[in-house]
Design a protein around this motif. Structure first.
Motif: not given
Length: 247
Positions: A45-47, A59-63, A66-69, A91-95
């Protein structure tokens, strides 16, 4: 849309609903990175997570699946870091994912000591060879050989980044296992989980996955082996699950 440069391509990221920018002349991720991203324990959920030697951000993309951290990727090669940033944006993951172009040996000063829950690294595996032996492609040479950092740098910095009780996970070659174990203990990362990866049944292991806990108690568990290919040179079921999500 995403802007592709020179010989770049936009690949599907296997089991995940993601795309990644790759280039055969600069960098393409390997099975090792995928195995590490699935092996490491992460908070759901966080981290706060850091991936060192991030390459094109695999690796950041795959992680992120698995996590919302929050995830920081660190890559010393500007071209690779740029590829990773464009993949993150596509992939709209810049947040969630921040890519930093920088030297891991200096990164603790920039992002802070003892504040991260997880550190991962798929480091260069091989000592720096002679100039005659080194890969003429600078991108591949830096990714494969200890030109910009060595194993001790990776483990020392991982320890500096981790909070007490945080986890560090690495993928490497079996021939460096004793170096890895001794350096992890030297820098207060107690080895806790170890898995050997074999290309085929009855072959020698060619990859290890290892995870440790900052200031953890001694208790190393050796997990069941992973065997990549069967006798027909097809992926075994465990590997298919990791790569494609198949049951």
């Amino acid at each position: 849309m995403v802007q592709l440069r020179e010989d770049e391509r936009l690949d599907y990221l296997l089991a995940e609903d993601l795309r990644i920018i790759q280039s055969p002349s600069v960098f393409a991720f390997s099975l090792d990175a995928v195995l590490l991203s699935k092996f490491v324990n992460v908070p759901i959920q966080k981290g706060k997570l850091v991936d060192l030697c991030s390459g094109n951000g695999i690796i950041p993309l795959l992680l992120s699946t698995r996590t919302k951290g929050s995830i920081i990727g660190v890559e010393i090669q500007e071209r690779l870091c740029d590829m990773a940033r464009r993949s993150v944006n596509y992939n709209e993951l810049s947040q969630q994912i921040e890519m930093i172009h920088g030297d891991l040996k200096e990164i603790v000063k920039e992002i802070g000591y003892s504040k991260y829950d997880v550190v991962t690294c798929n480091p260069p595996y091989f000592p720096t060879p002679s100039q005659e032996e080194i890969n003429k492609n600078e991108h591949y040479a830096i990714a494969r050989h200890e030109i910009m950092c060595n194993l001790e740098d990776v483990i020392r910095v991982s320890s500096q980044l981790l909070r007490q009780g945080g986890k560090a996970a690495f993928v490497h070659r079996p021939g460096r296992l004793m170096d890895i174990l001794s350096l992890m203990r030297q820098y207060r990362i107690e080895p806790k989980r170890l898995q050997f990866v074999y290309p085929k049944q009855n072959k020698e292991a060619n990859t290890i996955l290892i995870e440790g806990i900052k200031d953890g108690n001694p208790d190393l568990k050796v997990l069941p082996p992973l065997v990549v290919y069967n006798e027909q040179n097809e992926y075994n079921p465990d590997i298919r699950r990791i790569l494609y999500g198949e049951q």
